[in-house]
Design a protein around this motif. Sequence first.
Motif, short mmCIF file in Angstrom:
data_model
loop_
_atom_site.label_atom_id
_atom_site.label_comp_id
_atom_site.label_asym_id
_atom_site.label_seq_id
_atom_site.Cartn_x
_atom_site.Cartn_y
_atom_site.Cartn_z
N ASP A 50 5.37 37.43 36.23
CA ASP A 50 5.51 36.83 37.56
C ASP A 50 5.49 35.31 37.53
OD1 ASP A 50 5.71 39.30 38.73
OD2 ASP A 50 3.58 39.42 39.30
N THR A 78 6.68 31.49 36.61
CA THR A 78 7.96 30.81 36.38
C THR A 78 8.01 30.37 34.91
OG1 THR A 78 7.09 28.61 36.91
CG2 THR A 78 7.98 29.94 38.74
N SER A 79 9.18 29.96 34.46
CA SER A 79 9.31 29.56 33.05
C SER A 79 8.44 28.34 32.75
CB SER A 79 10.76 29.28 32.70
OG SER A 79 11.24 28.19 33.46
N ARG A 80 8.32 27.44 33.71
CA ARG A 80 7.46 26.26 33.51
C ARG A 80 6.00 26.66 33.40
NH1 ARG A 80 5.02 21.96 36.98
NH2 ARG A 80 4.94 20.13 35.64
N GLU A 81 5.57 27.58 34.25
CA GLU A 81 4.19 28.05 34.20
C GLU A 81 3.91 28.81 32.89
OE1 GLU A 81 4.27 30.28 37.79
OE2 GLU A 81 3.35 28.68 38.97
#
Length: 74
Positions: free
Chosen positions: A9, A11-14
């Motif tokens: 769930d 994001t790619s940054r997270e």
Amino acid sequence: MIMREFFDDLTSREQRVLGWSAVAVAAALWLATAWTDPWLLLGVPLAAGAFAAFIARNRRHAVAGTAADEDDWL
């Protein structure tokens, strides 16, 4: 299962931030442990390097047709 859903769930940054924070925690724990025993600072990287060299050497000497050779001992 819950952790996989949590990770998916993000994001790619997270996900990238979570990965780098795990690396930072591992480095902090290694340095904190090595603070009590300085040989650990040298021992862990040497052991990892020796293992990596062992794996690389085994991969280099592997023969492509070894699957057929395994039945020779029967």
